[in-house]
Design a protein around this motif. Structure first.
Motif, PDB file in Angstrom:
ATOM      1  N   TRP A  12      47.293  42.020  34.421  1.00  0.00           N
ATOM      2  CA  TRP A  12      47.874  42.186  35.755  1.00  0.00           C
ATOM      3  C   TRP A  12      47.176  43.320  36.512  1.00  0.00           C
ATOM      4  O   TRP A  12      46.818  43.183  37.687  1.00  0.00           O
ATOM      5  N   THR A  13      46.955  44.436  35.840  1.00  0.00           N
ATOM      6  CA  THR A  13      46.281  45.578  36.469  1.00  0.00           C
ATOM      7  C   THR A  13      44.866  45.204  36.880  1.00  0.00           C
ATOM      8  O   THR A  13      44.412  45.564  37.979  1.00  0.00           O
ATOM      9  N   LEU A  14      44.165  44.482  36.033  1.00  0.00           N
ATOM     10  CA  LEU A  14      42.807  44.050  36.351  1.00  0.00           C
ATOM     11  C   LEU A  14      42.807  43.111  37.563  1.00  0.00           C
ATOM     12  O   LEU A  14      41.975  43.273  38.472  1.00  0.00           O
ATOM     13  N   LEU A  15      43.715  42.158  37.594  1.00  0.00           N
ATOM     14  CA  LEU A  15      43.775  41.221  38.723  1.00  0.00           C
ATOM     15  C   LEU A  15      44.100  41.921  40.037  1.00  0.00           C
ATOM     16  O   LEU A  15      43.490  41.632  41.072  1.00  0.00           O
ATOM     17  N   VAL A  16      45.041  42.843  40.014  1.00  0.00           N
ATOM     18  CA  VAL A  16      45.403  43.574  41.231  1.00  0.00           C
ATOM     19  C   VAL A  16      44.229  44.447  41.688  1.00  0.00           C
ATOM     20  O   VAL A  16      43.942  44.540  42.885  1.00  0.00           O
ATOM     21  N   SER A  17      43.530  45.063  40.751  1.00  0.00           N
ATOM     22  CA  SER A  17      42.382  45.901  41.101  1.00  0.00           C
ATOM     23  C   SER A  17      41.261  45.078  41.717  1.00  0.00           C
ATOM     24  O   SER A  17      40.644  45.487  42.708  1.00  0.00           O
ATOM     25  N   VAL A  18      40.982  43.914  41.142  1.00  0.00           N
ATOM     26  CA  VAL A  18      39.930  43.047  41.691  1.00  0.00           C
ATOM     27  C   VAL A  18      40.318  42.556  43.082  1.00  0.00           C
ATOM     28  O   VAL A  18      39.483  42.532  43.996  1.00  0.00           O
ATOM     29  N   ALA A  19      41.574  42.201  43.270  1.00  0.00           N
ATOM     30  CA  ALA A  19      42.028  41.760  44.594  1.00  0.00           C
ATOM     31  C   ALA A  19      41.911  42.897  45.611  1.00  0.00           C
ATOM     32  O   ALA A  19      41.506  42.676  46.758  1.00  0.00           O
ATOM     33  N   HIS A  20      42.239  44.118  45.216  1.00  0.00           N
ATOM     34  CA  HIS A  20      42.130  45.267  46.107  1.00  0.00           C
ATOM     35  C   HIS A  20      40.685  45.488  46.532  1.00  0.00           C
ATOM     36  O   HIS A  20      40.400  45.690  47.721  1.00  0.00           O
ATOM     37  N   VAL A  21      39.766  45.472  45.576  1.00  0.00           N
ATOM     38  CA  VAL A  21      38.352  45.672  45.905  1.00  0.00           C
ATOM     39  C   VAL A  21      37.862  44.557  46.827  1.00  0.00           C
ATOM     40  O   VAL A  21      37.165  44.820  47.807  1.00  0.00           O
TER      41      VAL A  21
END
Length: 53
Positions: A12-21
């Motif tokens: 979840w953290t990885l997906l949210v971080s990729v979406a933010h970038v």
């Protein structure tokens, strides 16, 4: 069970971080920044750039 929760939180953290970038910077800009950090590209000086608040 704890391992599933840990893996789920990491994904979840990885997906949210990729979406933010992607939404805020774009992968092209991030790639150029990484190339500057690694020394493959020279940093350009921007003169007269005034950010609007």
């Amino acid at each position: 069970m704890k391992l599933k929760v840990l893996i789920g939180a990491l994904v979840w953290t990885l997906l949210v971080s990729v979406a933010h970038v992607h939404l805020n910077y774009g992968f092209d800009q991030v790639r150029e920044i990484v190339r500057e950090w690694l020394g493959y590209k020279r940093k350009t000086l921007e003169v007269g750039f005034i950010p609007v608040t």
